[in-house]
Each structure stands twice: as structure tokens, then as C-alpha cells.
Design an enzyme around this catalytic site. Structure first.
Site, PDB file in Angstrom:
ATOM      1  N   LYS A  19      -6.143  -6.346   7.284  1.00 13.43           N
ATOM      2  CA  LYS A  19      -5.262  -6.088   8.423  1.00 13.43           C
ATOM      3  C   LYS A  19      -6.025  -5.665   9.685  1.00 13.43           C
ATOM      4  CE  LYS A  19      -2.176  -6.913   5.360  1.00 13.43           C
ATOM      5  NZ  LYS A  19      -1.174  -5.957   4.898  1.00 13.43           N
ATOM      6  N   GLY A  62       3.022   0.946   6.385  1.00 13.39           N
ATOM      7  CA  GLY A  62       2.005  -0.089   6.349  1.00 13.39           C
ATOM      8  C   GLY A  62       1.977  -0.855   7.660  1.00 13.39           C
ATOM      9  N   ALA A  63       1.156  -1.902   7.741  1.00 10.99           N
ATOM     10  CA  ALA A  63       1.070  -2.726   8.945  1.00 10.99           C
ATOM     11  C   ALA A  63       0.597  -4.121   8.567  1.00 10.99           C
ATOM     12  CB  ALA A  63       0.129  -2.102   9.965  1.00 10.99           C
ATOM     13  N   ASP A  64       0.961  -5.101   9.395  1.00  9.87           N
ATOM     14  CA  ASP A  64       0.510  -6.470   9.192  1.00  9.87           C
ATOM     15  C   ASP A  64      -0.810  -6.733   9.905  1.00  9.87           C
ATOM     16  OD1 ASP A  64       2.844  -7.336   7.686  1.00  9.87           O
ATOM     17  OD2 ASP A  64       3.929  -7.126   9.569  1.00  9.87           O
ATOM     18  N   THR A  97       0.822  -1.211   0.000  1.00 13.21           N
ATOM     19  CA  THR A  97       0.000   0.000   0.000  1.00 13.21           C
ATOM     20  C   THR A  97       0.853   1.256   0.000  1.00 13.21           C
ATOM     21  OG1 THR A  97      -1.602  -1.262   1.302  1.00 13.21           O
ATOM     22  CG2 THR A  97      -2.013   1.076   1.058  1.00 13.21           C
ATOM     23  N   GLY A 132       6.646  -5.773  10.698  1.00 17.75           N
ATOM     24  CA  GLY A 132       7.870  -6.550  10.588  1.00 17.75           C
ATOM     25  C   GLY A 132       7.742  -7.783   9.724  1.00 17.75           C
ATOM     26  N   GLY A 133       6.537  -7.994   9.143  1.00 17.47           N
ATOM     27  CA  GLY A 133       6.363  -9.142   8.261  1.00 17.47           C
ATOM     28  C   GLY A 133       7.257  -9.084   7.042  1.00 17.47           C
ATOM     29  N   GLU A 175      11.851   0.645  10.742  1.00 20.28           N
ATOM     30  CA  GLU A 175      10.484   1.167  10.741  1.00 20.28           C
ATOM     31  C   GLU A 175      10.162   1.819  12.081  1.00 20.28           C
ATOM     32  OE1 GLU A 175       8.135  -1.772   7.616  1.00 20.28           O
ATOM     33  OE2 GLU A 175       8.151  -2.261   9.751  1.00 20.28           O
TER      34      GLU A 175
END
Length: 249
Positions: free
Chosen positions: A125, A86-88, A34, A99-100, A107
Site C-alpha cells: 500500500k 486500513g488503507a488501499d 489487517t 473505499g476499495g 470510514e
């Protein structure tokens, strides 16, 4: 472009348009599918030569360069006006698992140096609790010689499973982070108190940092399956506010 991909792009563009200060001097740019659209949108701005962009790893550095943005180093610009990443996984208190993609420590460094952290992601997510949908485990960056010791301690802390992340077909052996460390993925199941778990993990000798981001996110933009954008907001005061406003547009 699929409807979901179009929604991710819309979320990223809206995040930039609604949050990037017109007088920003330093902007952090993270990584993820994204954030590609975040960098694209920032690269379209007429004043893009007026600010420096700080990367969170190799991918984001390439995004900055590819979109004609000015690349800087956090060592030179430690005060960042705003960061996009972004985020997992995201819970309603705006706690994150990140951290994926193995860009963990940088980050968090960029996020912690930023006055505002804006997250962009897709609807998959969203979770009521961290660990609900992200079953890979909490990413933990560790000094290589300490990984066995840390694995044993994580299991004593209640981790159901701990994996030393491997490079897969592209590399024989473990993943090496941008900081030349290893990554452990520790599955604690549903995480009721992310901040408490993060602090306990940080106390372990050999742990550089964790993928639990708590109390530093101001707003999250989600691209929905319907093609719409949902926004979660919270106050960033120590830990994220429990009062979250959801808006669909």
C-alpha cells in the site's frame, strides 16, 4: 501463516499496543484484512469492557462482536478517542485512498470524529504518490439518481476512466454501500494534490464523500515482506506534514 501475513499481524498488534490510550472510552474499528488483527488484539485486552467500539461498516461490526468487544453507535458516541483502520494506498504525507472495500462514508465519519487515526496495512500500500499503485481509481460515494451526472462531470474534470462499481458474481447490478448509495471509481492517474482534488469532487452535487483522506492520519504501520514493521509518522495540522519519519524494527 505466511511471512507477509505474520508481518501484518505484528503491525496491527504494535499499532494497538503503542497507541491505544489506557483510559480510552470510545474506540473506532475499521475494516480490511489487517484490521482483523487489530480487533483481535483489542479483544485480548483485560480492560476491553471499559470502552465502547464504533464500527465503520458491516465487516467491522462483525469483528467487534466476534472479539467480545462492546458495540456502540456513533450517534450515541460521536467523540472517539482513537480509530484504527486500513488503507488501499498511502503516500509519504500520509494521504490515503480508502473505499476499495466499499465502506467509504462511514470510514470517513469515524475518522473525522476521532482524536487520532492510526492506519495499519501491508507494504503493497506504500506509494510515492496516490494513484501510483492503486489503479482502480478514487472511490466516490454518490446518491444513486445522480450517478450519470457525476460521471459526466468527473470526465470533464480529467478522469481517464470512471466505473460504476458492480457487485460481480455475487450481485447483478451495482454495489450498494452501507448507506444505500452507489460507488464510482474515478481514475485520475497520479494525484499530485489529493486535498485539492477531494475538495473539487465534494463540490459536485450528488457526491456524498470521496475515498481521499487527507490531513487526518497520525501514523501508519506497514507489515513488510521481510516480516518487519515500518512506521510512517506525520503531524496532523490541516494537511499531513511533509516531514515523515520512517522506522524499521
Amino acid at each position: 501463516m505466511s511471512q507477509v501475513e505474520a508481518a501484518k499481524k505484528l503491525a496491527a498488534y504494535r499499532a494497538v499496543d503503542e497507541n491505544l490510550p489506557p483510559n480510552a472510552k470510545v474506540v473506532g474499528i475499521g475494516s480490511g484484512s489487517t484490521v482483523v488483527y487489530v480487533a483481535e488484539r483489542i479483544g485480548q485486552l483485560p480492560n476491553k469492557d471499559d470502552f465502547i467500539c464504533i464500527s465503520t461498516g458491516f465487516q467491522s461490526k462483525q469483528l467487534i462482536i466476534a472479539n467480545g468487544l462492546r458495540l456502540g453507535q456513533i450517534e450515541q458516541h460521536p467523540d472517539i478517542d482513537i480509530a484504527f483502520d486500513g488503507a488501499d494506498e498511502v503516500d509519504p504525507q500520509l494521504n490515503l485512498i480508502k473505499g476499495g472495500g466499499a465502506c467509504l462514508f462511514q470510514e470517513k465519519l469515524v475518522a473525522s470524529a476521532s482524536k487520532k487515526l492510526i492506519i495499519v496495512a501491508d507494504f503493497r500500500k506504500q506509494s510515492k504518490h496516490l494513484g501510483e499503485h492503486w489503479h482502480q481509481g478514487v472511490p466516490i460515494e454518490v446518491v444513486p439518481i445522480a450517478f450519470t451526472k457525476v460521471i459526466n462531470e468527473l470526465k470533464k474534470m480529467g478522469a481517464k476512466n470512471v466505473d460504476l462499481r458492480q457487485g460481480g458474481k455475487a450481485k447483478a447490478g451495482p454495489v450498494i454501500t452501507d448507506n444505500n448509495n452507489f460507488l464510482l471509481d474515478a481514475d485520475f492517474g497520479i494525484i499530485e494534490n489529493p486535498r485539492e482534488l477531494h475538495l473539487k469532487l465534494k463540490e459536485l452535487v450528488g457526491v456524498v464523500d470521496t475515498g481521499l483522506f487527507t490531513g487526518i492520519t497520525e501514523k501508519v504501520y506497514f507489515g513488510e515482506e521481510t516480516g518487519e514493521v515500518t512506521t510512517w509518522k506525520g503531524e496532523v495540522i490541516g494537511t499531513a506534514s511533509e516531514e515523515v519519519i520512517e522506522e524499521s524494527k
